[in-house]
Write a protein that holds these residues in place. Sequence first.
Motif, PDB file in Angstrom:
ATOM      1  N   CYS A 204       0.852  -1.199   0.000  1.00 35.83           N
ATOM      2  CA  CYS A 204       0.000   0.000   0.000  1.00 35.83           C
ATOM      3  C   CYS A 204       0.883   1.244   0.000  1.00 35.83           C
ATOM      4  O   CYS A 204       1.848   1.319   0.748  1.00 35.83           O
ATOM      5  CB  CYS A 204      -0.896   0.007   1.238  1.00 35.83           C
ATOM      6  SG  CYS A 204      -1.947   1.465   1.289  1.00 35.83           S
ATOM      7  N   LYS A 206      -0.481   4.363   0.471  1.00 37.09           N
ATOM      8  CA  LYS A 206      -1.301   5.489   0.934  1.00 37.09           C
ATOM      9  C   LYS A 206      -0.777   6.144   2.214  1.00 37.09           C
ATOM     10  O   LYS A 206      -0.997   7.316   2.431  1.00 37.09           O
ATOM     11  CB  LYS A 206      -2.750   5.026   1.136  1.00 37.09           C
ATOM     12  CG  LYS A 206      -3.481   4.753  -0.164  1.00 37.09           C
ATOM     13  CD  LYS A 206      -3.928   6.052  -0.813  1.00 37.09           C
ATOM     14  CE  LYS A 206      -4.592   5.838  -2.153  1.00 37.09           C
ATOM     15  NZ  LYS A 206      -3.594   5.745  -3.255  1.00 37.09           N
ATOM     16  N   PHE A 207      -0.161   5.395   3.092  1.00 39.67           N
ATOM     17  CA  PHE A 207       0.379   5.950   4.340  1.00 39.67           C
ATOM     18  C   PHE A 207      -0.644   6.752   5.137  1.00 39.67           C
ATOM     19  O   PHE A 207      -0.379   7.886   5.543  1.00 39.67           O
ATOM     20  CB  PHE A 207       1.635   6.786   4.071  1.00 39.67           C
ATOM     21  CG  PHE A 207       2.819   5.950   3.669  1.00 39.67           C
ATOM     22  CD1 PHE A 207       3.627   5.340   4.613  1.00 39.67           C
ATOM     23  CD2 PHE A 207       3.095   5.744   2.320  1.00 39.67           C
ATOM     24  CE1 PHE A 207       4.688   4.543   4.231  1.00 39.67           C
ATOM     25  CE2 PHE A 207       4.162   4.943   1.926  1.00 39.67           C
ATOM     26  CZ  PHE A 207       4.960   4.337   2.885  1.00 39.67           C
ATOM     27  N   CYS A 208      -1.831   6.186   5.342  1.00 36.56           N
ATOM     28  CA  CYS A 208      -2.775   6.787   6.293  1.00 36.56           C
ATOM     29  C   CYS A 208      -2.032   6.825   7.630  1.00 36.56           C
ATOM     30  O   CYS A 208      -1.288   5.891   7.955  1.00 36.56           O
ATOM     31  CB  CYS A 208      -4.043   5.944   6.392  1.00 36.56           C
ATOM     32  SG  CYS A 208      -4.857   5.759   4.786  1.00 36.56           S
ATOM     33  N   TYR A 210      -2.501   6.371  10.738  1.00 35.02           N
ATOM     34  CA  TYR A 210      -2.665   5.385  11.824  1.00 35.02           C
ATOM     35  C   TYR A 210      -2.170   3.999  11.424  1.00 35.02           C
ATOM     36  O   TYR A 210      -2.106   3.104  12.253  1.00 35.02           O
ATOM     37  CB  TYR A 210      -4.157   5.271  12.197  1.00 35.02           C
ATOM     38  CG  TYR A 210      -5.028   5.019  10.980  1.00 35.02           C
ATOM     39  CD1 TYR A 210      -5.141   3.756  10.443  1.00 35.02           C
ATOM     40  CD2 TYR A 210      -5.685   6.073  10.333  1.00 35.02           C
ATOM     41  CE1 TYR A 210      -5.890   3.529   9.295  1.00 35.02           C
ATOM     42  CE2 TYR A 210      -6.421   5.857   9.204  1.00 35.02           C
ATOM     43  CZ  TYR A 210      -6.518   4.585   8.683  1.00 35.02           C
ATOM     44  OH  TYR A 210      -7.229   4.375   7.532  1.00 35.02           O
ATOM     45  N   CYS A 211      -1.847   3.794  10.144  1.00 31.19           N
ATOM     46  CA  CYS A 211      -1.798   2.430   9.609  1.00 31.19           C
ATOM     47  C   CYS A 211      -0.371   1.902   9.432  1.00 31.19           C
ATOM     48  O   CYS A 211       0.496   2.564   8.868  1.00 31.19           O
ATOM     49  CB  CYS A 211      -2.533   2.384   8.284  1.00 31.19           C
ATOM     50  SG  CYS A 211      -2.707   0.699   7.674  1.00 31.19           S
ATOM     51  N   VAL A 213       0.297  -0.874   7.741  1.00 30.49           N
ATOM     52  CA  VAL A 213       0.378  -1.728   6.545  1.00 30.49           C
ATOM     53  C   VAL A 213       1.449  -1.282   5.522  1.00 30.49           C
ATOM     54  O   VAL A 213       2.215  -2.117   5.037  1.00 30.49           O
ATOM     55  CB  VAL A 213      -1.012  -1.870   5.875  1.00 30.49           C
ATOM     56  CG1 VAL A 213      -0.922  -2.480   4.487  1.00 30.49           C
ATOM     57  CG2 VAL A 213      -1.904  -2.726   6.762  1.00 30.49           C
ATOM     58  N   PRO A 214       1.549   0.014   5.194  1.00 32.26           N
ATOM     59  CA  PRO A 214       2.582   0.392   4.226  1.00 32.26           C
ATOM     60  C   PRO A 214       3.995   0.031   4.697  1.00 32.26           C
ATOM     61  O   PRO A 214       4.891  -0.184   3.891  1.00 32.26           O
ATOM     62  CB  PRO A 214       2.422   1.910   4.107  1.00 32.26           C
ATOM     63  CG  PRO A 214       0.999   2.162   4.504  1.00 32.26           C
ATOM     64  CD  PRO A 214       0.704   1.156   5.571  1.00 32.26           C
ATOM     65  N   GLN A 248      -4.538  -4.568  -0.901  1.00 34.31           N
ATOM     66  CA  GLN A 248      -4.746  -3.654   0.216  1.00 34.31           C
ATOM     67  C   GLN A 248      -5.500  -2.424  -0.265  1.00 34.31           C
ATOM     68  O   GLN A 248      -6.148  -1.750   0.486  1.00 34.31           O
ATOM     69  CB  GLN A 248      -3.385  -3.237   0.764  1.00 34.31           C
ATOM     70  CG  GLN A 248      -3.267  -3.401   2.235  1.00 34.31           C
ATOM     71  CD  GLN A 248      -3.096  -4.848   2.635  1.00 34.31           C
ATOM     72  OE1 GLN A 248      -2.266  -5.531   2.061  1.00 34.31           O
ATOM     73  NE2 GLN A 248      -3.869  -5.303   3.586  1.00 34.31           N
ATOM     74  N   ASN A 249      -5.405  -2.197  -1.575  1.00 36.99           N
ATOM     75  CA  ASN A 249      -5.896  -0.952  -2.115  1.00 36.99           C
ATOM     76  C   ASN A 249      -6.234  -1.185  -3.583  1.00 36.99           C
ATOM     77  O   ASN A 249      -5.590  -0.620  -4.467  1.00 36.99           O
ATOM     78  CB  ASN A 249      -4.714   0.017  -1.978  1.00 36.99           C
ATOM     79  CG  ASN A 249      -5.128   1.423  -2.023  1.00 36.99           C
ATOM     80  OD1 ASN A 249      -6.295   1.729  -2.199  1.00 36.99           O
ATOM     81  ND2 ASN A 249      -4.156   2.292  -1.895  1.00 36.99           N
ATOM     82  N   ASN A 284     -10.568   1.833  -2.045  1.00 30.69           N
ATOM     83  CA  ASN A 284     -10.294   3.075  -1.319  1.00 30.69           C
ATOM     84  C   ASN A 284     -11.117   4.204  -1.925  1.00 30.69           C
ATOM     85  O   ASN A 284     -11.142   4.351  -3.137  1.00 30.69           O
ATOM     86  CB  ASN A 284      -8.790   3.373  -1.463  1.00 30.69           C
ATOM     87  CG  ASN A 284      -8.329   4.408  -0.474  1.00 30.69           C
ATOM     88  OD1 ASN A 284      -8.929   5.476  -0.354  1.00 30.69           O
ATOM     89  ND2 ASN A 284      -7.295   4.094   0.262  1.00 30.69           N
ATOM     90  N   GLN A 311     -13.591   5.379   7.596  1.00 32.04           N
ATOM     91  CA  GLN A 311     -12.748   5.585   8.792  1.00 32.04           C
ATOM     92  C   GLN A 311     -13.284   6.639   9.751  1.00 32.04           C
ATOM     93  O   GLN A 311     -13.251   6.454  10.949  1.00 32.04           O
ATOM     94  CB  GLN A 311     -11.277   5.901   8.439  1.00 32.04           C
ATOM     95  CG  GLN A 311     -10.617   4.975   7.428  1.00 32.04           C
ATOM     96  CD  GLN A 311     -10.551   3.502   7.836  1.00 32.04           C
ATOM     97  OE1 GLN A 311     -10.973   3.155   8.924  1.00 32.04           O
ATOM     98  NE2 GLN A 311     -10.048   2.639   6.966  1.00 32.04           N
ATOM     99  N   ARG A 323      -6.353  10.795   4.893  1.00 28.45           N
ATOM    100  CA  ARG A 323      -7.098   9.890   4.018  1.00 28.45           C
ATOM    101  C   ARG A 323      -7.225  10.439   2.602  1.00 28.45           C
ATOM    102  O   ARG A 323      -7.559   9.705   1.676  1.00 28.45           O
ATOM    103  CB  ARG A 323      -8.489   9.624   4.601  1.00 28.45           C
ATOM    104  CG  ARG A 323      -8.485   8.728   5.797  1.00 28.45           C
ATOM    105  CD  ARG A 323      -8.139   7.297   5.444  1.00 28.45           C
ATOM    106  NE  ARG A 323      -9.205   6.609   4.718  1.00 28.45           N
ATOM    107  CZ  ARG A 323      -9.101   5.371   4.249  1.00 28.45           C
ATOM    108  NH1 ARG A 323      -7.967   4.698   4.381  1.00 28.45           N
ATOM    109  NH2 ARG A 323     -10.099   4.808   3.607  1.00 28.45           N
TER     110      ARG A 323
HETATM  111 FE1  SF4 Z   1      -3.274   1.530   3.049  1.00 29.97          FE
HETATM  112 FE2  SF4 Z   1      -5.717   0.897   3.957  1.00 29.97          FE
HETATM  113 FE3  SF4 Z   1      -3.690   1.192   5.700  1.00 29.97          FE
HETATM  114 FE4  SF4 Z   1      -4.701   3.375   4.472  1.00 29.97          FE
HETATM  115  S1  SF4 Z   1      -5.808   2.000   5.915  1.00 29.97           S
HETATM  116  S2  SF4 Z   1      -2.497   2.865   4.700  1.00 29.97           S
HETATM  117  S3  SF4 Z   1      -5.246   2.527   2.453  1.00 29.97           S
HETATM  118  S4  SF4 Z   1      -3.864  -0.371   4.095  1.00 29.97           S
END
Ligand code: SF4
Length: 490
Positions: A204, A206-208, A210-211, A213-214, A248-249, A284, A311, A323
């Motif tokens: 991913c 996007k680098f939200c 809080y996340c 995952v990236p 993820q996206n 997304n 979210q 976001r």
């Molecule tokens: Fe990526 Fe989803 Fe995490 Fe945002 S919430 S960084 S879109 S995985």
Amino acid sequence: MSVNNEGFIQIDDLDQHAADTHRPTIAERQRVDYREIAKEVGRLGEGKTYFIRTHGCQMNEHDTEIMSGMLEEMGYTPAREMYDADFILYNTCAVRENAEDKVWGNLGTLKPYKAKNPNLIIGLCGCMAQEEVVRERIRTTHPHVDIVFGTHNVHVLPSLVEQAHHSKLTIFDVWDAAHDGTIENLPKVRKDDVRAWVNIQYGCNKFCTYCIVPFTRGEERSRLPQDVIEEIKQLAAEGYKEITLLGQNVNDYGIDLEGVDFADLLELAAGVDGIERIRFTTSNPWNFTDKLIDTIARHKQIPNFIHLPVQSGSSQVLRRMKRGYTREEYLDLVSRIKTRIPDVALTTDIIVGFPGETEEQFQETVSLLEEVRYEGAFTFVYSPRAGTPATRLPDDVSEEDKKKRLYRLNEVQDGISLEQNQKLVGHVLNVLVECESKNNADVLQARTESNKLVHIEGAKTLIGQMIHVKVTEAKTWYLRGEVLPQGVIV
Ligand code: SF4
Ligand code: 5AD
């Protein structure tokens, strides 16, 4: 900040990142064939058993199918109980702290088993393995774990298992980044006979704020469209009826390739003969194009169902989450979707108690739920993740308020879900029969186009078929239905 052609705010550093990244043409895309790797893999698992405990998302579930495939090619067979297995593997999730806590608890309980059976191999993989703090804790307090590997090198599992047989020390093999391409022809032991999951994209961008995952899954990489379609064709030939495209996206699919986007891929997938339904997760709101909406609307094989994580309902919170859209832009997207696909079913993800969330901002989330009227929502309390930007914001919402907000939000959504379900009573719906119900072997589990669970009574031979049912009863989480004679037109 700038505004893209969908009217959504784009975040400059992400734009810059995309501009700096070379997009390979489809012909240039690197791919490694697992069949080449498999030539080196021995039958070390002959006579031995394995057990994989999976936490987290569908992506992890599918990685487990792949790792099961690799282990069974080595001769391993599945163990009935975890504690009987010769190889125990934890495929972990790092998205929230409570998912991590469960893994630490479980790993602790394995210590005495390892002491009793020194040949037992214990592994940890998935998103937690990508975190340095986790690896440090394994080193210092969990030396009974034999192998630790991350999300970028699942394909090296056979060689790690082999090394673990000759080593008393924990083997760490975690890659910071994926190699520049994808691994194809991975073996899979699929859990379901009717539905199959197909990766289309990893990572991913996007680098939200809080996340995690990236950081744990790395940059977005798309599989080549021909690899995805070939896999779907093969699944159709094996009798699978429903495919879920995983990423993820997913609506960013193709941004690292020249000449193909997610709508194109969906169109191709919908054209594969024999597949009744093509689902996808997760999309997304940030770049959900009109072309994509149109593709979903046009194909009957693509259910009118979209999981569209919002979210938060507050533009200020969304901004702090980075976001890339405001409340108004999200609602505008929802209205464009509802105009083009009038019977669309929407679900969402929501985080409550994000740093600085005021009572008024929380109320905006409640009012957004009431306005959109989702069929269902996955709701979470904000969980600070080490290394993510949101941990630098003052986390000033008390634990008590976070819990209360979650409870209040769930009450509102449960009411809406029940009302939405009640509207269906008396209606005839097309459902795909998936399997026997987990709790009652006399009941079959089926799924509507809108992804709602329906309990029906009927012969087991219905499993794998699309049938018509009349909805007889609505609950918050599922429907009951009665099987109609086939041929009834919906
Ligand atoms: Fe990526 Fe989803 Fe995490 Fe945002 S919430 S960084 S879109 S995985
Ligand atoms: N805390 C709480 N929930 C989170 N999610 C992702 N990161 C966090 C976090 N730090 C939720 C989001 C996402 C879903 C998969 O998990 O709602 O959409």
